[in-house]
Motif scaffolding. Structure first.
Motif, PDB file in Angstrom:
ATOM      1  N   VAL A  72       8.976  -5.247  -0.844  1.00  0.00           N
ATOM      2  CA  VAL A  72       9.288  -4.658  -2.150  1.00  0.00           C
ATOM      3  C   VAL A  72      10.585  -5.256  -2.690  1.00  0.00           C
ATOM      4  O   VAL A  72      10.690  -5.589  -3.879  1.00  0.00           O
ATOM      5  N   GLN A  76      11.072  -7.235  -6.161  1.00  0.00           N
ATOM      6  CA  GLN A  76      11.991  -6.725  -7.167  1.00  0.00           C
ATOM      7  C   GLN A  76      12.995  -7.788  -7.599  1.00  0.00           C
ATOM      8  O   GLN A  76      13.434  -7.799  -8.748  1.00  0.00           O
ATOM      9  N   GLY A 325       4.248  -5.994 -10.300  1.00  0.00           N
ATOM     10  CA  GLY A 325       4.321  -4.535 -10.282  1.00  0.00           C
ATOM     11  C   GLY A 325       3.208  -3.917  -9.447  1.00  0.00           C
ATOM     12  O   GLY A 325       3.436  -2.949  -8.712  1.00  0.00           O
ATOM     13  N   ALA A 326       2.008  -4.490  -9.554  1.00  0.00           N
ATOM     14  CA  ALA A 326       0.883  -3.981  -8.756  1.00  0.00           C
ATOM     15  C   ALA A 326       1.155  -4.172  -7.265  1.00  0.00           C
ATOM     16  O   ALA A 326       0.841  -3.300  -6.447  1.00  0.00           O
ATOM     17  N   GLU A 327       1.744  -5.313  -6.909  1.00  0.00           N
ATOM     18  CA  GLU A 327       2.051  -5.567  -5.500  1.00  0.00           C
ATOM     19  C   GLU A 327       3.151  -4.641  -4.996  1.00  0.00           C
ATOM     20  O   GLU A 327       3.127  -4.197  -3.839  1.00  0.00           O
ATOM     21  N   ASN A 329       3.633  -1.571  -6.036  1.00  0.00           N
ATOM     22  CA  ASN A 329       2.968  -0.283  -5.818  1.00  0.00           C
ATOM     23  C   ASN A 329       2.173  -0.284  -4.522  1.00  0.00           C
ATOM     24  O   ASN A 329       2.173   0.702  -3.773  1.00  0.00           O
ATOM     25  N   THR A 330       1.485  -1.406  -4.252  1.00  0.00           N
ATOM     26  CA  THR A 330       0.704  -1.504  -3.017  1.00  0.00           C
ATOM     27  C   THR A 330       1.603  -1.413  -1.794  1.00  0.00           C
ATOM     28  O   THR A 330       1.334  -0.656  -0.851  1.00  0.00           O
ATOM     29  N   THR A 332       4.618  -0.209  -1.582  1.00  0.00           N
ATOM     30  CA  THR A 332       5.250   1.111  -1.487  1.00  0.00           C
ATOM     31  C   THR A 332       4.306   2.101  -0.822  1.00  0.00           C
ATOM     32  O   THR A 332       4.703   2.906   0.030  1.00  0.00           O
ATOM     33  N   ALA A 333       3.024   2.037  -1.203  1.00  0.00           N
ATOM     34  CA  ALA A 333       2.019   2.901  -0.571  1.00  0.00           C
ATOM     35  C   ALA A 333       1.884   2.571   0.911  1.00  0.00           C
ATOM     36  O   ALA A 333       1.789   3.469   1.758  1.00  0.00           O
TER      37      ALA A 333
END
Length: 393
Positions: A72, A76, A325-327, A329-330, A332-333
């Motif tokens: 992440v 970022q 951004g999608a990566e 979120n992935t 982070t999950a």
């Protein structure tokens, strides 16, 4: 029961029970002092095997959560860089729109072009110099690896392509020197300077970029299958524009005209030519190093052409930020899942290994009493043998 002195069976039985009691007492003290119910394989072989497996899984899950967090962070950093690229492109839109109006005097046009060129240079600098832990976020692959010790998964965090001004179709890098060769084993699977994954069957150009840095370019992945292996010969060149590689030649223009970017070509200017694509290198001297040319705001028509290219580049960067951004979120999950799994696995391992202090203290009292009674019984068993001497008096 007959009396005899050959063997003191009662004492032997009492001693055996006392030894067992002392062993159990020692084990209980170990549990109380260590906090662990299993301190050796003999305590619970099956339980120890299970607990060790759970500990390994918990350790792997904890590090996996950390790996995801680092992924992440990597993304970022890329997002922050793309945000600045967007800001620069928005400024370029302003400049191109202003230059398209045709109301600027020559001094203002020169100042506008100078700022625009500076923006293009800065975009390429961001592309080449944005790093996280020594890894370029736009040109090197970085995969996040997670595992529970048995099942593993890798998550790509480098789906972001190059954001240099040439990759955004705002200019071209013309490579007039360098060496083309089949991908080496060390290059296979890695990404080139433009974000392409190098395959074993690809040809790679190793050269020096317009900024003076070493670059590797997967020509096959970028559509160039005609440039032969070996050093680029005098007069031959490869252009990189919009993520495509074009094999061509550099020579002096025999007639005036306009190149593919709208720049005016004067007789004698050095021009790169590949099919219908022409790029005026802006000099009448044969280039001795690799050069960069691209969109400009030198005229209202060129500014209008540049405006369209900049608008498309903004959309491309926005798409890349969406991918990033999608990566995020992935990952982070993934981090949340791994953390939860680690906590639950640690809890299971604790259930197997941890001392039950209520039971252990109860056992401690029991074994302490048994030890005292065992010693007393052994003493009594030994004194019983003395009765034989009474018969001999």
């Amino acid at each position: 029961m007959s009396l005899g002195v050959l063997n003191n069976i009662s004492a032997m039985i009492a001693e055996n029970n006392l030894n067992q009691t002392q062993g159990s007492l020692q084990g209980t003290l170990n549990q109380l002092s260590s906090g662990s119910r299993i301190n050796s394989g003999s305590d619970d072989a099956a339980g120890l095997s299970l607990a060790n497996g759970l500990t390994a899984s918990s350790t792997a899950l904890t590090q996996s959560a950390s790996n995801a967090s680092e992924g992440v962070d990597f993304l970022q950093v890329a997002d922050g860089a793309l945000s600045q690229v967007t800001n620069l492109l928005n400024r370029a839109v302003t400049l191109a729109t202003e230059a398209s109006n045709g109301t600027l005097n020559s001094a203002q046009e020169a100042a506008t072009q100078a700022e625009y060129s500076s923006i293009m240079t800065e975009i390429s600098t961001i592309n080449g110099n944005t790093e996280e832990n020594g890894i370029n976020v736009f040109s090197q692959a970085a995969n996040v690896f997670t595992s529970d010790g048995t099942v593993s998964q890798s998550y790509a965090t480098s789906a972001l392509g190059s954001t240099s001004s040439e990759s955004l179709s705002l200019g071209s890098a013309i490579y007039t020197s360098g060496t083309v060769a089949a991908a080496t084993p060390g290059q296979v699977g890695k990404t080139d300077s433009y974000g392409n994954t190098i395959k074993s069957t690809d040809n790679v150009l190793s050269a020096t970029g317009p900024d003076g840095k070493a670059v590797s370019i997967d020509l096959t992945a970028m559509g160039d299958t005609t440039t032969p292996a070996g050093a680029l010969a005098v007069g031959t060149a490869v252009a990189i524009s919009g993520g495509k590689a074009l094999a061509g030649a550099v020579a002096a223009a025999a007639a005036a005209g306009t190149d593919s970017y709208g720049a005016t070509i004067a007789v004698g200017d050095q021009v790169f030519t590949s099919g219908t694509t022409t790029v005026d290198l802006g000099t009448s001297t044969a280039p001795t190093s690799n050069v960069y040319v691209g969109t400009s705001l030198d005229s209202t028509s060129q500014a209008q052409t540049a405006l369209n290219a900049i608008t498309a580049a903004i959309a491309q960067v926005a798409s890349e930020r969406g991918t990033e951004g999608a990566e995020v979120n992935t990952l982070t999950a993934v981090e949340n899942v791994q953390t939860t799994q680690s906590t639950n696995t640690t809890s299971a391992e604790n259930d197997v290994m941890a001392t039950d202090y209520a039971a252990a203290t109860s056992n401690l009292s029991k074994f302490e009493i048994l030890e005292q009674t065992g010693i007393s019984a052994l003493s009594q068993a030994n004194s019983t043998e003395q009765l034989v001497t009474k018969l001999l008096q």
